[in-house]
Design a protein around this motif. Structure first.
Motif, short mmCIF file in Angstrom:
data_model
loop_
_atom_site.label_atom_id
_atom_site.label_comp_id
_atom_site.label_asym_id
_atom_site.label_seq_id
_atom_site.Cartn_x
_atom_site.Cartn_y
_atom_site.Cartn_z
N HIS A 17 6.68 -2.82 10.18
CA HIS A 17 7.21 -3.89 9.33
C HIS A 17 6.07 -4.77 8.82
O HIS A 17 6.07 -5.19 7.65
CB HIS A 17 8.21 -4.72 10.11
N GLY A 18 5.09 -5.05 9.68
CA GLY A 18 3.96 -5.87 9.26
C GLY A 18 3.18 -5.24 8.13
O GLY A 18 2.74 -5.92 7.19
N LYS A 19 3.01 -3.92 8.19
CA LYS A 19 2.31 -3.22 7.12
C LYS A 19 3.07 -3.34 5.80
O LYS A 19 2.49 -3.60 4.75
CB LYS A 19 2.12 -1.76 7.50
N ARG A 20 4.39 -3.15 5.84
CA ARG A 20 5.19 -3.26 4.62
C ARG A 20 5.10 -4.66 4.03
O ARG A 20 5.01 -4.81 2.80
CB ARG A 20 6.65 -2.91 4.93
N VAL A 21 5.13 -5.67 4.87
CA VAL A 21 5.05 -7.05 4.39
C VAL A 21 3.71 -7.30 3.72
O VAL A 21 3.63 -7.94 2.66
CB VAL A 21 5.27 -8.04 5.55
N LEU A 22 2.62 -6.80 4.32
CA LEU A 22 1.29 -7.00 3.74
C LEU A 22 1.17 -6.30 2.39
O LEU A 22 0.65 -6.87 1.43
CB LEU A 22 0.23 -6.47 4.71
N VAL A 23 1.61 -5.06 2.32
CA VAL A 23 1.52 -4.31 1.06
C VAL A 23 2.33 -4.98 -0.03
O VAL A 23 1.88 -5.12 -1.18
CB VAL A 23 1.97 -2.85 1.27
N THR A 24 3.54 -5.43 0.31
CA THR A 24 4.38 -6.09 -0.67
C THR A 24 3.77 -7.41 -1.12
O THR A 24 3.80 -7.74 -2.32
CB THR A 24 5.78 -6.35 -0.09
N GLY A 25 3.20 -8.15 -0.19
CA GLY A 25 2.61 -9.44 -0.54
C GLY A 25 1.34 -9.32 -1.36
O GLY A 25 1.06 -10.16 -2.22
N ILE A 26 0.55 -8.26 -1.11
CA ILE A 26 -0.72 -8.10 -1.82
C ILE A 26 -0.53 -7.43 -3.18
O ILE A 26 -1.01 -7.92 -4.20
CB ILE A 26 -1.70 -7.27 -0.96
N TRP A 27 0.17 -6.30 -3.19
CA TRP A 27 0.32 -5.53 -4.43
C TRP A 27 1.55 -5.96 -5.22
O TRP A 27 1.49 -6.09 -6.44
CB TRP A 27 0.38 -4.04 -4.11
N GLY A 28 2.65 -6.20 -4.52
CA GLY A 28 3.87 -6.61 -5.21
C GLY A 28 4.34 -5.57 -6.20
O GLY A 28 4.45 -4.38 -5.89
N SER A 29 4.59 -6.01 -7.42
CA SER A 29 5.04 -5.09 -8.47
C SER A 29 3.86 -4.47 -9.22
O SER A 29 4.06 -3.69 -10.15
CB SER A 29 5.94 -5.82 -9.46
N GLY A 30 2.63 -4.81 -8.85
CA GLY A 30 1.46 -4.19 -9.45
C GLY A 30 0.79 -5.04 -10.50
O GLY A 30 1.23 -6.15 -10.82
N ILE A 31 -0.30 -4.54 -11.03
CA ILE A 31 -1.06 -5.22 -12.07
C ILE A 31 -0.47 -4.88 -13.43
O ILE A 31 -0.37 -3.71 -13.81
CB ILE A 31 -2.54 -4.79 -12.02
N GLY A 69 -1.24 2.26 -6.81
CA GLY A 69 -1.81 0.98 -6.38
C GLY A 69 -1.26 0.54 -5.04
O GLY A 69 -2.00 0.03 -4.18
N ALA A 70 0.03 0.73 -4.83
CA ALA A 70 0.64 0.41 -3.54
C ALA A 70 0.08 1.32 -2.44
O ALA A 70 -0.13 0.88 -1.30
CB ALA A 70 2.15 0.54 -3.62
N LEU A 71 -0.19 2.58 -2.78
CA LEU A 71 -0.76 3.52 -1.82
C LEU A 71 -2.17 3.10 -1.44
O LEU A 71 -2.56 3.20 -0.26
CB LEU A 71 -0.76 4.93 -2.41
N ILE A 72 -2.96 2.65 -2.41
CA ILE A 72 -4.31 2.17 -2.11
C ILE A 72 -4.25 0.98 -1.16
O ILE A 72 -4.97 0.90 -0.16
CB ILE A 72 -5.04 1.79 -3.41
N THR A 73 -3.37 0.03 -1.46
CA THR A 73 -3.23 -1.15 -0.61
C THR A 73 -2.79 -0.76 0.79
O THR A 73 -3.31 -1.28 1.79
CB THR A 73 -2.21 -2.12 -1.23
N SER A 74 -1.85 0.15 0.88
CA SER A 74 -1.36 0.61 2.18
C SER A 74 -2.47 1.27 2.98
O SER A 74 -2.59 1.05 4.20
CB SER A 74 -0.20 1.58 1.98
N THR A 75 -3.29 2.07 2.31
CA THR A 75 -4.39 2.75 3.00
C THR A 75 -5.43 1.76 3.48
O THR A 75 -6.00 1.92 4.58
CB THR A 75 -5.03 3.78 2.05
#
Length: 226
Positions: A17-31, A69-75
């Motif tokens: 869950h923490g990983k999902r929250v971080l990815v959503t908060g950083i990348w969101g809907s993208g650039i 982009g979300a995959l990069i953030t997740s990685t």
């Protein structure tokens, strides 16, 4: 650390869950790009080119730009960094306006054992080659992810030199001279693991308690006299 973080994220609900929250908060809907609206024709053409490119920028044809982009953030969050390979292929993508694609690789592709000094004053440090002015000029990478079944099937486990201009290494730089990143879960791996084991122990204790039973046997007066 990377392997422990991956195991934790796959088996610990709090880490996942923490990983999902971080990815959503950083990348969101993208650039989302913004084009100068003063030239309407150029604006429309730019938007059309972007929409087309973002839809087909994945060489595998599975993800669009925003998903990549979300995959990069997740990685980055999980493994400490991500490696982006830029692919130019005029022939294959001749029908596209922008013949450029990019592939997301895990940092496992780096040959961390590759460390040596070069005759021209440069050096290789953990799979990253620098020139005499400490600029990144090449990466020593494996052809497949080291954990890929194809590596064991072929028996080949050797890295090759790739020019740095065709790749982008992305990680959070925490100190001068840092070569690779570290998983964002590194400070919490032990605590989360201990918390998970504690919860499992408590569940097991409750299961054992539920298995116990008490039998009450009443005695008669004749048995007491005897």
């Amino acid at each position: 650390v990377r392997q422990r973080a991956r195991e934790l994220i796959r088996n610990n609900g709090y880490a996942a869950h923490g990983k999902r929250v971080l990815v959503t908060g950083i990348w969101g809907s993208g650039i989302v790009p913004r084009v100068d609206p003063r030239d309407e024709a150029m604006r429309q053409q730019s938007e059309d080119d972007w929409n087309e490119w973002s839809e087909y920028c994945d060489p595998e044809g599975r993800l669009d730009f925003y998903a990549l982009g979300a995959l990069i953030t997740s990685t980055i969050v999980e493994s400490g960094g991500a490696l982006v390979e830029w692919i130019e292929d005029e022939n294959r993508f001749a029908t596209r306006e922008i013949p450029l694609r990019f592939r997301v690789l895990e940092p496992d592709y780096f040959d961390l054992a590759k460390t040596e000094s070069l005759k021209d004053g440069g050096y290789i440090l953990q799979g990253v080659e620098y020139d005499a002015r400490h600029r990144r000029v090449a990466y020593w990478l494996f052809d497949q992810q080291p954990g890929d079944a194809r590596v064991f099937a072929s028996g080949r486990y050797q890295s090759r030199r790739h020019p740095a201009e065709k790749y982008t290494s992305i990680f959070d730089i925490l100190r001068p001279g840092q070569v690779h990143g570290i998983s964002w879960f590194a400070p919490a791996v032990l605590r989360l693991k201990d918390s998970g084991e504690y919860e499992n122990a408590e569940l097991m204790r409750k299961k054992i308690e539920a298995c116990f039973a008490v039998f009450v046997k009443q005695t008669t007066e004749r048995q007491l006299d005897a």
